[in-house]
Design an enzyme around this catalytic site. Structure first.
Site, short mmCIF file in Angstrom:
data_model
loop_
_atom_site.label_atom_id
_atom_site.label_comp_id
_atom_site.label_asym_id
_atom_site.label_seq_id
_atom_site.Cartn_x
_atom_site.Cartn_y
_atom_site.Cartn_z
N CYS A 1 53.51 -2.29 63.21
CA CYS A 1 54.01 -1.85 64.51
C CYS A 1 54.38 -3.03 65.41
O CYS A 1 55.12 -2.87 66.38
CB CYS A 1 52.99 -0.96 65.21
SG CYS A 1 51.40 -1.74 65.54
N HIS B 1 51.15 -20.13 59.77
CA HIS B 1 51.49 -18.88 60.46
C HIS B 1 50.88 -17.67 59.71
O HIS B 1 50.29 -16.79 60.34
CB HIS B 1 53.00 -18.72 60.57
CG HIS B 1 53.41 -17.43 61.22
ND1 HIS B 1 53.26 -17.19 62.57
CD2 HIS B 1 53.94 -16.29 60.69
CE1 HIS B 1 53.69 -15.96 62.84
NE2 HIS B 1 54.10 -15.41 61.73
#
Length: 352
Positions: free
Chosen positions: A50, A99
């Site tokens: 999301c 990351h």
């Protein structure tokens, strides 16, 4: 290994842009299939939630990533793709590894320390493995990412207290209504997000909880777990008219609550105020609904302030998690170097 990640997330783009790049399970399979046949791609996996869509690729040395955006644009039928370039980020090699480890540890989530993201990362690895998109390098990378996420959760307070979108949605409803005690609550959807939302509710002493899903069997299973009532989707107007708050966490690819439907429900409830919180991706409640009198409509990006209020103890753990990540990145490259003597170079796949 020449590693690239191309992505978009809640920090770089609003929800109306992110949902254009959201990749359903079918879209992810299509993308992995395209990447599998691309001559410059050795390994790849896709993470789409999301709050982010990211594609990690082990490429031939010096390969450009421009082709990826074109493939996604074709799969999602995105027009004028160049207008969205400003929302994308690209990380390379060690920066990309760092990351990924931050994502798996919950440091890059909307809700800092979110636990669910590690499971989503695992699912993305599994999907790519099933599509034969993992080789030696990504097997090592995926194992290191999972260990990093687990270590962050078990050895620090990064996930202390509320740390999920579902938790934040319930807290927002409490702040709007003062309390959920005695309230009637509707949850639309019967997947993971809906279950996480329902998990937050037993202590709130709501009067009634409805679970609604297009597949009745799924809503019944979830309802049984939380002493709720499963209801049919064709009763949406009547159920909405009896509810005080609705959490929408469906995985439909389109709006399932439009303005006409909500207006009809509001007439049935005598225009009593109704709170709608849409935590779906893509959005499942038409933004036009917000123009209806006595409707309060909130979406994922509106939860930011709720999340910030619960940060203090978890922020203190960030430095510890970053230290874990630094160690794990170093360990990853040591293992990669040991496994690849000489440096692994996969043979590019011929274009069929």
């Amino acid at each position: 290994m020449y590693l690239k990640v191309v992505g978009i997330n809640h920090k770089t783009a609003p929800i109306e842009v992110r949902e254009k790049f959201f990749l359903s399970a079918i879209h992810q399979d299509l993308l992995l299939s395209e990447l599998k046949s691309h001559p410059q791609v050795c390994e790849a996996f896709v993470l789409s939630t999301c709050n982010r869509t990211e594609v990690y690729m082990h490429l031939l040395e010096g390969a450009d990533t421009a082709f990826l955006v074109d493939i996604i644009a074709n799969i999602k039928e995105i027009r004028k793709i160049t207008s969205f370039q400003k929302y994308l980020y690209v990380y390379s090699n060690q920066e990309a590894v760092d990351h990924l480890f931050r994502v798996a540890s919950g440091l890059d989530s909307l809700a800092l320390g979110e636990r669910q993201i590690l499971g989503q990362v695992k699912d993305s690895f599994k999907r790519a493995q099933e599509k034969a998109m993992f080789g030696k390098s990504f097997n090592i990378l995926s194992n290191a990412a999972i260990r990093t996420g687990k270590k962050a959760q078990t050895e620090t307070a990064i996930s202390h207290g509320g740390s999920s979108v579902s938790w934040a949605a319930v807290i927002m409803a409490e702040r709007i209504l003062g309390s959920l005690q005695g309230m009637t609550i509707l949850i639309i959807g019967a997947g993971k997000m809906s279950a996480l939302t329902a998990t937050q509710l037993p202590s709130k002493r709501a009067k009634k909880i409805y679970i609604m899903n297009r597949t009745q069997e799924n809503s019944q299973k979830l309802a049984q777990r939380f002493q709720a009532e499963a209801v049919a989707f064709y009763d949406i107007k009547e159920i909405l008219s009896n509810s005080d708050v609705c959490f929408c966490a469906s995985d439909a690819p389109h709006y399932i609550l439009d303005k006409d439907t909500v207006e009809a429900a509001m007439r049935l409830r005598g225009n009593k105020p109704l709170t709608l919180i849409d935590i779906s991706m893509p959005r499942n409640i038409d933004p036009a609904v917000s123009s209806i009198k006595d409707i309060s409509l909130f979406m994922i990006d509106d939860l930011d302030n709720i999340v910030k209020d619960n940060l203090l103890k978890r922020q203190m753990a960030v430095k510890k998690v970053e230290q874990i990540i630094d160690r794990k990145v170093t360990e990853f490259y040591q293992k990669l170097k040991k496994k690849n003597r000489p440096e692994e170079r996969l043979v590019p796949k011929p274009v069929p």
